[in-house]
Design an enzyme around this catalytic site. Structure first.
Site, PDB file in Angstrom:
ATOM      1  N   PHE A 234      16.916  18.643  -6.596  1.00 41.40           N
ATOM      2  CA  PHE A 234      17.588  19.922  -6.349  1.00 41.40           C
ATOM      3  C   PHE A 234      17.053  21.061  -7.211  1.00 41.40           C
ATOM      4  O   PHE A 234      17.709  22.083  -7.362  1.00 41.40           O
ATOM      5  CB  PHE A 234      19.105  19.797  -6.551  1.00 41.40           C
ATOM      6  CG  PHE A 234      19.702  18.544  -5.973  1.00 41.40           C
ATOM      7  CD1 PHE A 234      19.396  18.148  -4.680  1.00 41.40           C
ATOM      8  CD2 PHE A 234      20.553  17.756  -6.717  1.00 41.40           C
ATOM      9  CE1 PHE A 234      19.940  16.991  -4.135  1.00 41.40           C
ATOM     10  CE2 PHE A 234      21.098  16.603  -6.181  1.00 41.40           C
ATOM     11  CZ  PHE A 234      20.796  16.218  -4.892  1.00 41.40           C
ATOM     12  N   GLN A 624      19.074  16.599   6.409  1.00 43.51           N
ATOM     13  CA  GLN A 624      19.108  17.786   5.555  1.00 43.51           C
ATOM     14  C   GLN A 624      20.291  18.686   5.900  1.00 43.51           C
ATOM     15  O   GLN A 624      20.896  19.308   5.024  1.00 43.51           O
ATOM     16  CB  GLN A 624      17.797  18.562   5.689  1.00 43.51           C
ATOM     17  CG  GLN A 624      16.591  17.855   5.094  1.00 43.51           C
ATOM     18  CD  GLN A 624      16.782  17.561   3.623  1.00 43.51           C
ATOM     19  OE1 GLN A 624      16.860  18.462   2.805  1.00 43.51           O
ATOM     20  NE2 GLN A 624      16.875  16.288   3.291  1.00 43.51           N
ATOM     21  N   GLU A 692      16.222  23.587   2.238  1.00 48.17           N
ATOM     22  CA  GLU A 692      17.296  24.338   1.583  1.00 48.17           C
ATOM     23  C   GLU A 692      18.044  25.286   2.515  1.00 48.17           C
ATOM     24  O   GLU A 692      19.122  25.764   2.177  1.00 48.17           O
ATOM     25  CB  GLU A 692      16.709  25.125   0.406  1.00 48.17           C
ATOM     26  CG  GLU A 692      16.207  24.221  -0.700  1.00 48.17           C
ATOM     27  CD  GLU A 692      15.256  24.927  -1.658  1.00 48.17           C
ATOM     28  OE1 GLU A 692      15.754  25.501  -2.637  1.00 48.17           O
ATOM     29  OE2 GLU A 692      14.036  24.902  -1.421  1.00 48.17           O
TER      30      GLU A 692
END
Length: 725
Positions: A234, A624, A692
């Site tokens: 992350f 994701q 992301e």
């Protein structure tokens, strides 16, 4: 036609992970390894005046206790060390939880117990720990990696003053911590005094190699970093932190391998965080909702030792068509640990931008989705160039249709189901993906099986699988005949697995190397007198499942394995293809329910639609999205780091009090839709970086849904029950 790319292919590393065969950083067993444990300082600012290590050194199993008096002086001017200072180089204390000593012992338990016996004495100085306390001293930091902290387009002040509709709102968020399930871990092994091997929990092995080489004055080739698997990163594992340097130095001093595994609490002060921020957004618009001005001011935490601004405001000046924009990111120097990029850095600015747009939509009486469509940007707002591939409008349409958005009751606070208010909210999602230079090596062995090698990393996103798919398709091999090797600096170099850059950076080189191998084998085949394809023009040779055939006479065929066995040696190609950075887009729609008496919030339904360029693996993409939605729930409803303003101590440095969402918090239904339109501007088979993106709008959509459910607007995350009672 592609056989594997774009399909819902299961992870090739899945069995290794669920059976325990996958080797993480702390799993590597090296004969003679000692265990290191850090001693952390307990004041926020001042000086270490005395350090008594006698009792610790006398504890069973203790080999050494190293302090600033023992540590070498590290040169971190090169590489990727962002902390601004290296602990244990002198007696200065910059923040609570700063390493002041390391105990090295025969077992982890012995090292940890001995660390409790190190006694420190300090001279304290006044400290400042919150953005509010320091905001009068806010200033404009210099650009970070070329990204300016102030962007101006047009005359935003004048346009705002003359706008028929104006909105002025402020939004805040606390400090957040990454908390990957796998803690940071380093095992350092020296061969003599000038060759270092690190088994490291790193999402950037080449970066770590170069940083450690500079720190110890070694040639880069004398440092090897190995990280085949990561249990999450992350952003926190893309930066070299002090424990890695200190562990490597301790192993050199002890003359034996040393392993350091940080505790959860140590990670809260030693490996970065998303910084606290305060934001003010002012919007100017016509009565039709078209934006005429955006003024976005941010004040975020810096530290006394660095000026790194990790939370980007790129979305504010790129996402919507607006002629007059002023974005300014200010910083305040606090006596806190250094921050870091945290998946996704863009979401901080987007929380303010997207919430303010929702507020504007209610102010002018326009549906939130229609407001965004009315301000749709078809060109790059800073350059005027048309996008090579942008299908955000398709995301709006697909997501709204699947969710049933047009059936939404526009008035807030009127939809109930039993004891719960029901609300629908939406937000735009976007993220800038990067590109790092990457090389890939593909070897086709005499057994007809392929090996793909890249010094990239798989931080859990499916990199092993997608690389294997691409290589298998490029060579027309079954997936089972392709093995991908990652996470080792002896492999062809690649960049950090960050900025959603892995796929767009690595895939172009993997694809070219694999295609070049295929072409080389065809050339060998048609030149081989023993081959049934001897003399066939190379452009007439087709391949399928590891077999070569003459397209004009399919009865004439050969196999990769037979060709290379006769050839007597493997065929190997290393390729390097540059790609370009860009943007990925999406739209997220959320249903949230708020209990009318208790104020607790449940997220019950989420639909996300995404423009990812070409879909490479539908399963890993959906994974994701699930992760992004879950992270967004944490950001919106529970995550916050608490700092005691008197001592500078983090008071919730564990997963029992720093709350993150678990299965019970996730909605029963998450729909992930993909446009699947290749971006001609991407050299990576038309795919764009995505990881992301599906986080960036979820917290906003939840907040907007809460307003729609209750009529109460929350502008400070997390949206906890006390704010809704």
């Amino acid at each position: 036609m592609s056989k594997l790319v774009g399909r819902d292919v299961a992870r090739v590393d899945g069995r290794a992970k669920v059976t325990g065969a996958a080797t993480y950083a702390a799993d590597h067993q090296i004969t003679g390894t000692l265990f290191g444990f850090l001693v952390l300082g307990t004041i926020t600012r001042g000086e270490l005046t005395d350090l008594d290590t006698a009792e610790a050194k006398a504890m069973p199993g203790v080999v050494a206790v190293y302090t600033h008096a023992d540590m070498p002086r590290f040169d971190v001017s090169e590489g990727f060390y962002l902390k601004g200072f290296v602990p244990m180089q002198d007696t200065t204390i910059h923040h609570n939880g700063q390493p002041i000593a390391m105990v090295v012992a025969a077992t982890f338990e012995q090292a940890r117990e001995a660390a409790d016996r190190v006694r420190a004495t300090y001279r304290t100085e006044p400290h400042v720990l919150s953005v509010t306390a320091a905001r009068d001293d806010a200033y404009l930091p210099p650009p970070m990696f070329g990204e300016p902290n102030e962007v101006t387009r047009g005359d935003a002040a004048a346009a705002l003053a003359s706008a028929p509709v104006r909105l002025d709102r402020s939004y805040t968020a606390p400090t957040h911590h990454h908390n990957p399930i796998e803690p940071h871990a380093t095992t350092a092994v020296w061969d003599g005094d000038d060759r270092l091997t690190l088994f490291e929990s790193s999402q950037a092995v080449v970066t770590f190699r170069d940083t450690l080489a500079g720190a110890f004055g070694l040639a880069a080739g004398n440092v090897r970093v190995i990280a085949p698997y990561l249990g999450g990163g992350f952003g926190t594992k893309g930066v070299v932190w002090p424990h890695t340097l200190i562990t490597a130095a301790a192993a050199r001093l002890a003359g034996r391998p040393v392993k350091t595994v940080l505790t959860r609490a140590q990670m809260f002060t030693g490996t970065g965080h998303r910084t606290e921020f305060q934001q003010r957004i002012r919007l100017g618009a016509g009565r039709d909702g078209r934006l005429t001005a955006i003024v976005h001011d941010t004040i975020a935490q810096l530290t006394a030792t660095d000026e790194n601004m990790f939370n980007s405001s790129i979305a504010t000046h790129t996402l919507y068509a607006c002629p007059n924009v002023h974005v300014r990111q200010l910083g305040v120097r606090l006596d806190m640990p250094t921050g870091a990029w945290m998946r996704s850095p863009d979401m901080s600015a987007q929380f303010a931008l997207e919430t303010s747009l929702d507020e504007l939509s209610y102010q002018i009486g326009l549906d939130p989705l229609d407001l965004r469509l009315r301000n749709y940007a078809r060109t790059d707002q800073n350059t005027g160039d048309r996008f090579t591939g942008k299908h955000l409008d398709d995301c709006y349409r697909m997501g709204a249709e699947k969710f049933g958005w047009r059936r939404r009751e526009r008035r807030p606070g009127v939809t109930r189901d039993g004891d719960e208010y029901v609300g629908w909210g939406m937000a735009t999602e976007t993220h800038t993906y990067g590109n790092f230079p990457a090389s890939a090596g593909v070897t086709l062995g005499v057994d007809g099986a392929a090996r793909v090698a890249v010094a990239s990393q798989d931080i859990g996103t499916g990199t092993y699988t997608v690389i294997s798919q691409v290589a298998a398709d490029a060579m027309d091999l079954p997936l089972a005949r392709v093995t991908t090797v990652l996470g080792d600096t002896i492999l062809p170099p690649a960049g950090s697995s960050s900025i959603s850059s892995t796929m767009p950076s690595v895939i172009p080189s993997v694809d070219k190397a694999a295609r070049d191998v295929r072409a080389a084998v065809i050339k060998i085949t048609v030149a081989d007198r023993r081959s049934p394809l001897h003399g066939v023009p190379a452009d007439r040779v087709t391949t399928s499942d590891g077999r070569l055939a003459d397209s004009a006479d399919p009865s004439r065929s050969d196999t990769y394995r037979d060709v290379l066995r006769r050839h007597g040696k493997p065929v190997e190609v290393i390729a390097t293809v540059e790609n370009t950075p860009g943007h990925t887009y999406g739209a997220v729609f959320v249903e949230a329910r708020v209990h009318r008496r208790y104020g607790n919030v449940r997220v019950t339904r989420v639909v996300g639609a995404y423009d990812v360029g070409r879909v490479l693996n539908r399963r890993t993409l959906r994974s994701q999205v699930i992760g992004g939605v879950t992270w967004g729930i944490g950001y919106a409803l529970m995550e916050h780091t608490l700092v005691d303003q008197a001592s500078g101590r983090i008071v919730n440095p564990n997963l029992s009090t720093y709350l993150v969402p678990v299965n019970a918090d996730a909605p029963p239904r998450i729909d992930a839709l993909f446009v699947d339109e290749p971006d001609p501007g991407s050299a990576g088979l038309g795919a764009k970086g995505f990881g992301e993106t599906p986080i960036t709008g979820v917290a906003v959509a939840i907040g907007n849904a809460i307003f729609h459910a209750t009529g109460r607007r929350l502008r400070d995350v997390p949206f906890t029950q006390d704010k809704l009672l």
